[in-house]
Scaffold this motif. Structure first.
Motif, PDB file in Angstrom:
ATOM      1  N   GLY A   1       0.804  -1.210   0.000  1.00 18.72           N
ATOM      2  CA  GLY A   1       0.000   0.000   0.000  1.00 18.72           C
ATOM      3  C   GLY A   1       0.837   1.260   0.000  1.00 18.72           C
ATOM      4  N   ALA A   2       0.174   2.376  -0.273  1.00 13.78           N
ATOM      5  CA  ALA A   2       0.864   3.646  -0.473  1.00 13.78           C
ATOM      6  C   ALA A   2       0.862   4.547   0.748  1.00 13.78           C
ATOM      7  CB  ALA A   2       0.227   4.395  -1.648  1.00 13.78           C
ATOM      8  N   LEU A   3       0.229   4.122   1.837  1.00 14.05           N
ATOM      9  CA  LEU A   3       0.139   4.972   3.019  1.00 14.05           C
ATOM     10  C   LEU A   3       1.258   4.671   3.998  1.00 14.05           C
ATOM     11  CD1 LEU A   3      -3.715   4.806   3.583  1.00 14.05           C
ATOM     12  CD2 LEU A   3      -2.405   6.670   2.553  1.00 14.05           C
ATOM     13  N   GLY A   4       1.640   5.690   4.746  1.00 16.34           N
ATOM     14  CA  GLY A   4       2.732   5.538   5.689  1.00 16.34           C
ATOM     15  C   GLY A   4       2.314   4.832   6.966  1.00 16.34           C
ATOM     16  N   PRO A   5       3.310   4.466   7.779  1.00 21.16           N
ATOM     17  CA  PRO A   5       3.036   3.788   9.046  1.00 21.16           C
ATOM     18  C   PRO A   5       2.477   4.754  10.082  1.00 21.16           C
ATOM     19  CG  PRO A   5       5.371   4.273   8.844  1.00 21.16           C
ATOM     20  CD  PRO A   5       4.743   4.666   7.535  1.00 21.16           C
ATOM     21  N   ARG A   6       1.796   4.197  11.068  1.00 20.84           N
ATOM     22  CA  ARG A   6       1.355   4.999  12.210  1.00 20.84           C
ATOM     23  C   ARG A   6       2.524   5.198  13.169  1.00 20.84           C
ATOM     24  NH1 ARG A   6      -3.977   5.648  11.663  1.00 20.84           N
ATOM     25  NH2 ARG A   6      -5.072   4.099  10.386  1.00 20.84           N
ATOM     26  N   TYR A   7       2.444   6.263  13.940  1.00 20.18           N
ATOM     27  CA  TYR A   7       3.545   6.626  14.828  1.00 20.18           C
ATOM     28  C   TYR A   7       3.961   5.453  15.716  1.00 20.18           C
ATOM     29  CZ  TYR A   7       6.257   8.996  18.409  1.00 20.18           C
ATOM     30  OH  TYR A   7       7.271   9.359  19.265  1.00 20.18           O
ATOM     31  N   GLU A   8       2.985   4.723  16.226  1.00 24.24           N
ATOM     32  CA  GLU A   8       3.292   3.627  17.146  1.00 24.24           C
ATOM     33  C   GLU A   8       4.156   2.557  16.483  1.00 24.24           C
ATOM     34  OE1 GLU A   8       0.302   4.874  16.539  1.00 24.24           O
ATOM     35  OE2 GLU A   8       0.018   5.992  18.427  1.00 24.24           O
ATOM     36  N   GLU A   9       3.977   2.361  15.166  1.00 25.52           N
ATOM     37  CA  GLU A   9       4.746   1.350  14.441  1.00 25.52           C
ATOM     38  C   GLU A   9       6.219   1.727  14.307  1.00 25.52           C
ATOM     39  OE1 GLU A   9       2.891  -0.194  10.742  1.00 25.52           O
ATOM     40  OE2 GLU A   9       1.307   1.265  11.207  1.00 25.52           O
ATOM     41  N   VAL A  10       6.499   3.009  14.251  1.00 21.75           N
ATOM     42  CA  VAL A  10       7.867   3.470  13.980  1.00 21.75           C
ATOM     43  C   VAL A  10       8.433   4.310  15.119  1.00 21.75           C
ATOM     44  CG1 VAL A  10       7.707   3.353  11.461  1.00 21.75           C
ATOM     45  CG2 VAL A  10       6.879   5.399  12.658  1.00 21.75           C
ATOM     46  N   LYS A  11       7.789   4.242  16.271  1.00 18.59           N
ATOM     47  CA  LYS A  11       8.222   5.041  17.420  1.00 18.59           C
ATOM     48  C   LYS A  11       9.688   4.768  17.754  1.00 18.59           C
ATOM     49  CE  LYS A  11       7.129   5.972  22.286  1.00 18.59           C
ATOM     50  NZ  LYS A  11       6.228   5.627  23.419  1.00 18.59           N
ATOM     51  N   ARG A  12      10.097   3.496  17.730  1.00 17.76           N
ATOM     52  CA  ARG A  12      11.474   3.147  18.066  1.00 17.76           C
ATOM     53  C   ARG A  12      12.459   3.760  17.071  1.00 17.76           C
ATOM     54  NH1 ARG A  12      14.940  -0.425  16.303  1.00 17.76           N
ATOM     55  NH2 ARG A  12      13.372  -1.478  15.024  1.00 17.76           N
ATOM     56  N   LEU A  13      12.138   3.658  15.762  1.00 20.89           N
ATOM     57  CA  LEU A  13      13.012   4.243  14.743  1.00 20.89           C
ATOM     58  C   LEU A  13      13.168   5.745  14.947  1.00 20.89           C
ATOM     59  CD1 LEU A  13      11.883   2.545  11.391  1.00 20.89           C
ATOM     60  CD2 LEU A  13      14.102   2.320  12.519  1.00 20.89           C
ATOM     61  N   ILE A  14      12.058   6.406  15.248  1.00 20.83           N
ATOM     62  CA  ILE A  14      12.089   7.857  15.430  1.00 20.83           C
ATOM     63  C   ILE A  14      12.898   8.217  16.670  1.00 20.83           C
ATOM     64  CG2 ILE A  14      10.672   9.883  15.949  1.00 20.83           C
ATOM     65  CD1 ILE A  14       8.446   8.562  14.263  1.00 20.83           C
ATOM     66  N   GLU A  15      12.664   7.514  17.768  1.00 26.53           N
ATOM     67  CA  GLU A  15      13.365   7.828  19.018  1.00 26.53           C
ATOM     68  C   GLU A  15      14.854   7.585  18.894  1.00 26.53           C
ATOM     69  OE1 GLU A  15      11.255   5.571  21.941  1.00 26.53           O
ATOM     70  OE2 GLU A  15       9.737   7.143  22.234  1.00 26.53           O
ATOM     71  N   GLU A  16      15.252   6.522  18.174  1.00 25.23           N
ATOM     72  CA  GLU A  16      16.677   6.256  17.968  1.00 25.23           C
ATOM     73  C   GLU A  16      17.345   7.424  17.247  1.00 25.23           C
ATOM     74  OE1 GLU A  16      16.869   2.652  15.793  1.00 25.23           O
ATOM     75  OE2 GLU A  16      16.570   1.349  17.546  1.00 25.23           O
ATOM     76  N   GLU A  17      16.681   7.945  16.222  1.00 29.29           N
ATOM     77  CA  GLU A  17      17.245   9.053  15.458  1.00 29.29           C
ATOM     78  C   GLU A  17      17.251  10.326  16.282  1.00 29.29           C
ATOM     79  OE1 GLU A  17      19.248  10.917  12.779  1.00 29.29           O
ATOM     80  OE2 GLU A  17      18.637   8.857  12.345  1.00 29.29           O
ATOM     81  N   GLU A  18      16.173  10.560  17.040  1.00 29.60           N
ATOM     82  CA  GLU A  18      16.084  11.774  17.850  1.00 29.60           C
ATOM     83  C   GLU A  18      17.156  11.808  18.934  1.00 29.60           C
ATOM     84  OE1 GLU A  18      11.355  12.961  17.665  1.00 29.60           O
ATOM     85  OE2 GLU A  18      12.024  11.471  19.118  1.00 29.60           O
ATOM     86  N   ASN A  19      17.563  10.638  19.406  1.00 29.55           N
ATOM     87  CA  ASN A  19      18.557  10.577  20.481  1.00 29.55           C
ATOM     88  C   ASN A  19      19.991  10.689  19.980  1.00 29.55           C
ATOM     89  OD1 ASN A  19      16.596  10.290  22.465  1.00 29.55           O
ATOM     90  ND2 ASN A  19      16.565   8.059  22.292  1.00 29.55           N
ATOM     91  N   GLU A  20      20.168  10.616  18.638  1.00 31.66           N
ATOM     92  CA  GLU A  20      21.495  10.779  18.073  1.00 31.66           C
ATOM     93  C   GLU A  20      21.835  12.253  17.923  1.00 31.66           C
ATOM     94  OE1 GLU A  20      22.191   8.691  14.481  1.00 31.66           O
ATOM     95  OE2 GLU A  20      21.501   6.754  15.266  1.00 31.66           O
ATOM     96  N   ASN A  21      23.115  12.551  18.024  1.00 27.22           N
ATOM     97  CA  ASN A  21      23.543  13.946  17.847  1.00 27.22           C
ATOM     98  C   ASN A  21      23.614  14.291  16.371  1.00 27.22           C
ATOM     99  OD1 ASN A  21      23.833  14.401  20.608  1.00 27.22           O
ATOM    100  ND2 ASN A  21      25.885  13.470  20.616  1.00 27.22           N
TER     101      ASN A  21
END
Length: 292
Positions: free
Chosen positions: A272-292
């Motif tokens: 499908g063409a729709l993106g993931p919900r925040y809960e599905e990618v929360k870990r990916l986002i938090e990992e990037e946010e915690n990097e300098n």
């Protein structure tokens, strides 16, 4: 708030082993009917990342149009400026092969009837995100009159009025669209041409190689996740949606692109063409946010 001006299509997705050659008939293994259109995909994908999103689009006065409005309401979009036209709703016919590659044919339908007057009193927010599946005059008015960061995803890259680029802060072509816009295979030359018009940056999405950020000061290649894609349809829409979301959060361009890359790559691992919900990618986002 993110304001998206763009298209809605009902997507008919056919899965095949291989694309047919000219004159050849192949059998579909599966068929899916989903909500689509670049405007809708980007708006919904941004909303799924917990952004506040307004969509400005046109649908037909048919059952597909009614379904679109119900769908957007369910996804939490502001639909106050969606227009219902005396037409069929736009549709797209997408063939996906066993390698996740796709071919697409679009019937614009009501998308072609969205006009400049339909934008009156609607262009507010922090980020504008628009594409080229609607009338160029509508795109130009939206970009010209919006007071905020203006992102143009030039897809499809069939641009007649190049003065539109004068009102763009960030341009996000893929490689094919970049070559069509610049009429060259020379990245450095093509980027220099575009940056004479674009206010801030050109971001060229490069699939599994990531994305190239080009400004007047520097060029940076930003890598992405390595995945085994099952459907690349809509990956560009997820990238643009995520880019808008993280820029609205106040992240700098490089971090926003890193996050957008990762979420777009992740999206190719599901149909499908729709993106993931925040809960599905929360870990990916938090990992990037915690990097300098």
């Amino acid at each position: 708030m993110i304001t998206v001006v763009g298209s809605y299509n009902i997507d008919f997705i056919l899965k095949v082993d291989e694309f047919p050659n000219e004159g050849e008939t192949v059998f579909a293994k599966e068929i899916y009917i989903n909500h689509g259109g670049k405007g809708s995909n980007q708006a919904v994908s941004a909303s799924r990342l917990n952004a506040k999103v307004r969509i400005i689009a046109a649908v037909g006065n048919d059952e597909f149009g009614k379904n679109a409005l119900r769908f957007w309401d369910d996804e939490g979009l502001d639909t106050a400026y969606v227009k219902i036209k005396n037409s069929v709703t736009g549709s797209a016919y997408i063939i996906v092969n066993s390698r996740g590659e796709n071919m697409i044919v679009v019937n614009r339908g009501a998308n072609a009837l969205l006009d400049e007057d339909d934008l009156d009193n609607s262009l507010s927010g922090d980020i504008l995100l628009t594409q080229l599946e609607i009338d160029e005059r509508v795109v130009k008015k939206a970009l010209r009159e919006f007071n905020g960061i203006r992102i143009l995803n030039p897809a499809p890259a069939v641009l007649k009025d190049y003065s539109i680029l004068d009102y763009v802060d960030i341009l996000t072509p893929n490689e094919i669209e970049f070559k069509e816009l610049t009429n060259t295979d020379d990245f450095d030359y093509g980027i220099s041409v575009l940056l004479k018009k674009i206010k801030k940056a050109v971001i060229i999405t490069l699939g599994e190689r990531g994305a190239l950020i080009a400004t007047r000061q520097e060029k940076i290649l930003v890598p992405t996740l390595k995945v085994n894609p099952v459907d690349t349809t809509g990956a560009g829409d997820v990238f643009n949606a995520a880019l808008a979301v993280f820029l609205e959060k106040g992240y700098d361009l490089r971090k926003s692109v890193r996050l957008a890359n990762k979420l777009a790559s992740y999206s190719t691992t599901i149909m499908g063409a729709l993106g993931p919900r925040y809960e599905e990618v929360k870990r990916l986002i938090e990992e990037e946010e915690n990097e300098n």
